[in-house]
Design an enzyme around this catalytic site. Structure first.
Site, PDB file in Angstrom:
ATOM      1  N   TRP A 102       0.422  -0.618   0.091  1.00 10.28           N
ATOM      2  CA  TRP A 102      -0.336   0.516  -0.184  1.00 10.28           C
ATOM      3  C   TRP A 102       0.859   1.565   0.023  1.00 10.28           C
ATOM      4  O   TRP A 102       0.469   1.820  -0.562  1.00 10.28           O
ATOM      5  CB  TRP A 102      -1.230  -0.370   1.115  1.00 10.28           C
ATOM      6  CG  TRP A 102      -1.616  -0.654   0.919  1.00 10.28           C
ATOM      7  CD1 TRP A 102      -2.271  -2.021   1.967  1.00 10.28           C
ATOM      8  CD2 TRP A 102      -3.250  -1.119  -0.249  1.00 10.28           C
ATOM      9  NE1 TRP A 102      -3.745  -2.852   1.089  1.00 10.28           N
ATOM     10  CE2 TRP A 102      -4.073  -2.167   0.010  1.00 10.28           C
ATOM     11  CE3 TRP A 102      -3.172  -0.506  -1.457  1.00 10.28           C
ATOM     12  CZ2 TRP A 102      -4.459  -2.205  -1.187  1.00 10.28           C
ATOM     13  CZ3 TRP A 102      -4.005  -0.562  -2.383  1.00 10.28           C
ATOM     14  CH2 TRP A 102      -5.055  -1.437  -1.870  1.00 10.28           C
ATOM     15  N   ASP A 172      -2.532   6.968   5.908  1.00 13.79           N
ATOM     16  CA  ASP A 172      -3.590   6.327   5.300  1.00 13.79           C
ATOM     17  C   ASP A 172      -3.766   5.463   6.216  1.00 13.79           C
ATOM     18  O   ASP A 172      -3.100   4.101   7.002  1.00 13.79           O
ATOM     19  CB  ASP A 172      -3.027   5.198   3.637  1.00 13.79           C
ATOM     20  CG  ASP A 172      -3.443   4.184   3.600  1.00 13.79           C
ATOM     21  OD1 ASP A 172      -5.286   3.780   4.328  1.00 13.79           O
ATOM     22  OD2 ASP A 172      -3.049   3.806   2.807  1.00 13.79           O
ATOM     23  N   LYS A 196     -12.665  -1.767   5.369  1.00 17.78           N
ATOM     24  CA  LYS A 196     -12.355  -2.257   6.343  1.00 17.78           C
ATOM     25  C   LYS A 196     -12.893  -2.217   7.669  1.00 17.78           C
ATOM     26  O   LYS A 196     -12.723  -3.473   7.998  1.00 17.78           O
ATOM     27  CB  LYS A 196     -10.431  -2.538   6.593  1.00 17.78           C
ATOM     28  CG  LYS A 196     -10.383  -1.716   5.541  1.00 17.78           C
ATOM     29  CD  LYS A 196      -9.597  -2.977   3.755  1.00 17.78           C
ATOM     30  CE  LYS A 196      -9.265  -2.717   2.777  1.00 17.78           C
ATOM     31  NZ  LYS A 196      -8.398  -2.175   2.745  1.00 17.78           N
TER      32      LYS A 196
END
Ligand code: PLP
Length: 360
Positions: A102, A172, A196
């Site tokens: 990511w 993030d 999530k």
């Protein structure tokens, strides 16, 4: 009806009580005669749903008054571009820490807008750790320092907030937001997709310190301009109304369970069940150094990968799904977000032991 234990990394399991309430309210929300999906985003019913969701998020995260909460769209991958467009603020470049898949995506996207300086990386050790803060080569003139608070694929998580001086820290937090308390004041901005740990895909959460607003690049699309969205209470365009409603129900659920301190205890207990077993067995192993292991995403490998398919098949037969690791790393991954009950993790560990006994 049978509900499985869903270990998906995202979109991920939601609390059953939230889904039941949404089902009850599907056709007629609170006597309005409408589904939330059918409401005008500017009508009084939805304005109330939106305001309550924001107030609950502020309360749970203890967001300071000088921060704006934005409900946006485009996901965290969208934010990988939206963050530099809004946060360069006249600076030439920004610092990024590379801790996995990511982070790499964030770096690649941001490089379209700014000079990106990778200040630390754990790539040389297959992203098995968070690089020690002392090793970071920070630029004091950087617009911001960007980290991925929890690498959802690799399973490494920051268990500390790095000190980056006066440069704003941006994180993030897609896959660990609301999993435990966090000190928002240590960050200039945090962002994450909802799918999530919060609610349905389609909603992106941004929390930004208000003095950082106002410096977006002129090319920034209005829908992705934080200042414009803040000025219109995230209603510059039609927001993801149903996703915001479900997020609000999840925030209520977290609050009713005791808030983020209770979530942390619940999540630590679940992660300990898995990691204690991984530490004790030679049949499975965690690829991540102990101090940086994620509480949310637990990747593990079988000693003999020829057994992977049989392991997954047996898990599915026992009602445990989505345990296959990301294609880039292989092996297994158990995502155990807030909504995963401890019973799900106990069932997984019991199955892992059973599988070891019959194949070890
Ligand atoms: C899932 C995830 C993303 C991508 O989110 P999208 O909503 O698909 O854009 C980015 N970063 C992290 C840490 C994630 O877990």
């Amino acid at each position: 009806m049978t509900r499985v234990f869903n270990f998906s990394a995202g979109p991920a399991a939601l609390p059953e009580s939230v889904l039941r309430q949404a089902a009850d309210e599907m056709l007629d929300w609170h006597g309005s005669g409408m589904s939330v999906m059918e409401m005008s985003h500017r009508g009084k019913e939805f304005i109330a749903i939106h305001a309550e969701a924001e107030a609950l998020l502020r309360e749970l995260l203890a967001v300071p008054a000088n921060y704006r909460v934005l409900f946006m769209q485009g996901g965290a991958i969208g934010e990988n571009a939206i963050v530099p467009m809004n946060m360069l603020r006249g600076h030439a470049g920004a610092d990024y820490v590379n801790t996995g898949e990511w982070s790499k995506k964030s770096i690649k996207e941001a490089a379209k807008y700014a000079k990106i300086n990778v200040v630390a990386s754990s790539e040389a050790t297959q992203f098995d750790r968070i690089p020690k803060r002392e090793t970071w080569q920070l630029d004091p003139n950087a617009a911001y320092v960007h980290i991925c608070a929890n690498e959802t694929i690799g399973g490494v998580e920051y268990h500390f907030v790095p000190d980056v001086g006066d440069v704003p820290l941006i994180a993030d937090v897609s896959s660990n937001i609301l999993s435990r308390p966090m000190d928002v004041a240590r960050f200039g901005l945090i962002y994450g997709g909802a799918q999530k740990n919060i609610g349905p895909a389609g909603l992106t959460i941004v929390v930004v310190r208000d003095d950082l607003l106002g410096g977006a690049l002129p090319i920034t699309p209005s829908a992705f301009n934080y200042t414009e969205q803040a000025a219109s209470d995230s209603m510059l365009n039609t927001p993801p109304t149903y996703a915001i409603y479900i997020a609000g129900l999840v925030f209520h659920w977290i609050k009713a369970r005791g808030g983020l301190a209770a979530m942390e205890a619940h999540n630590r207990a679940k992660a300990a069940l898995l990691y204690d077993y991984l530490n004790a067995t030679g049949f499975y192993r965690s690829p991540i150094v102990r101090e940086d292991r994620s509480l949310m995403n637990v990747p593990f490998k079988l000693k003999d990968e020829a057994l992977d398919a049989a392991f997954l098949k047996g898990a599915e037969a026992r009602g445990m799904v989505q345990l296959k690791g990301h294609r880039s790393v292989g092996g297994m991954r158990a995502s155990i977000y807030n909504a995963m009950p401890v019973e799900g993790v106990k069932a997984l560990v019991a199955y892992m032991k059973e599988f070891e006994a019959s194949h070890g």
